[in-house]
Write a protein that holds these residues in place. Structure first.
Motif, PDB file in Angstrom:
ATOM      1  N   ARG A  57       0.852  -1.193   0.000  1.00 55.12           N
ATOM      2  CA  ARG A  57       0.000   0.000   0.000  1.00 55.12           C
ATOM      3  C   ARG A  57       0.885   1.240   0.000  1.00 55.12           C
ATOM      4  NH1 ARG A  57      -5.260  -0.805   0.799  1.00 55.12           N
ATOM      5  NH2 ARG A  57      -5.881  -2.911   1.293  1.00 55.12           N
ATOM      6  N   GLN A  60      -1.524   7.810  -0.745  1.00 54.23           N
ATOM      7  CA  GLN A  60      -1.702   8.640  -1.927  1.00 54.23           C
ATOM      8  C   GLN A  60      -2.471   9.908  -1.561  1.00 54.23           C
ATOM      9  OE1 GLN A  60      -0.594   9.447  -5.025  1.00 54.23           O
ATOM     10  NE2 GLN A  60      -0.833   7.294  -5.570  1.00 54.23           N
ATOM     11  N   GLN A  75      -3.671   3.356  -1.062  1.00 48.84           N
ATOM     12  CA  GLN A  75      -3.887   2.768  -2.379  1.00 48.84           C
ATOM     13  C   GLN A  75      -3.136   1.438  -2.464  1.00 48.84           C
ATOM     14  OE1 GLN A  75      -2.836   5.281  -5.721  1.00 48.84           O
ATOM     15  NE2 GLN A  75      -4.377   4.291  -6.984  1.00 48.84           N
ATOM     16  N   HIS A 127      -7.179   1.227  -8.872  1.00 46.99           N
ATOM     17  CA  HIS A 127      -7.695   2.569  -9.146  1.00 46.99           C
ATOM     18  C   HIS A 127      -8.314   3.153  -7.879  1.00 46.99           C
ATOM     19  CE1 HIS A 127      -9.782   5.878 -11.014  1.00 46.99           C
ATOM     20  NE2 HIS A 127      -9.346   5.515 -12.217  1.00 46.99           N
ATOM     21  N   ARG A 128      -8.122   4.435  -7.671  1.00 50.24           N
ATOM     22  CA  ARG A 128      -8.714   5.082  -6.500  1.00 50.24           C
ATOM     23  C   ARG A 128     -10.233   4.937  -6.507  1.00 50.24           C
ATOM     24  NH1 ARG A 128      -7.922  11.163  -6.092  1.00 50.24           N
ATOM     25  NH2 ARG A 128      -5.771  10.588  -5.906  1.00 50.24           N
ATOM     26  N   SER A 133      -9.132   0.333  -2.221  1.00 49.46           N
ATOM     27  CA  SER A 133      -8.515   1.663  -2.292  1.00 49.46           C
ATOM     28  C   SER A 133      -9.559   2.775  -2.225  1.00 49.46           C
ATOM     29  CB  SER A 133      -7.690   1.795  -3.583  1.00 49.46           C
ATOM     30  OG  SER A 133      -6.652   0.853  -3.591  1.00 49.46           O
TER      31      SER A 133
END
Length: 152
Positions: A57, A60, A75, A127-128, A133
């Motif tokens: 991880r 972010q 993330q 992906h965020r 995430s």
């Protein structure tokens, strides 16, 4: 696939609504993901898996365009170093789409074959706002402004 499409309860017309198209595509995508994960289980024994894939991880920034906003989220990423020719081998980055990443993304598929040929490190970034995430405050409407291609 016909069985899958027939299970979706759509309007009994020739023209399907946009909502129905979305449901059909979502079910196809989910079925494909399950088939991919089953193929991974056949390719790799559970004893080899932990040594092959590393999960990590990275903290972010939530908003890359506002220096005053210090909020972050965790993330998730997966790494497969099996074929990597250190230190100069290339890095193949797989950026997850609208769903969580899985072990399949770094252990099987055409991109893995290419990594073997080129001695590449395989990295999958979730992906965020998808999978594990998700931002700390979840999917609140005011936070979804940060779900954009520019922020990603």
């Amino acid at each position: 696939m016909l069985k899958l499409v027939s299970q979706v309860k759509c309007m009994p017309r020739l023209h399907l609504s946009h909502f129905c198209h979305g449901r059909v595509l979502w079910r196809i995508k989910e079925r494909l993901r399950k088939l991919q994960e089953q193929s991974v289980q056949k390719l790799i024994t559970s004893a080899e898996l932990p040594s092959l894939v590393t999960e990590g991880r990275v903290q972010q920034k939530l908003d890359h365009f506002n220096a005053r906003d210090t909020r972050t989220f965790s993330q998730r990423f997966l790494v497969n170093e099996k074929h990597w020719q250190r230190p100069s081998g290339p890095v193949f980055l797989f950026i997850g789409g609208e769903g969580s990443i899985s072990i399949y993304d770094v252990v099987a598929g055409h991109h893995v074959d290419l990594a073997k040929d080129h001695g590449a490190l395989l990295l999958a970034l979730e992906h965020r706002f998808y999978g594990d995430s998700v931002t700390p405050d979840g999917l609140k409407t005011e936070t979804l402004v940060h779900l954009s291609s520019q922020q990603a």
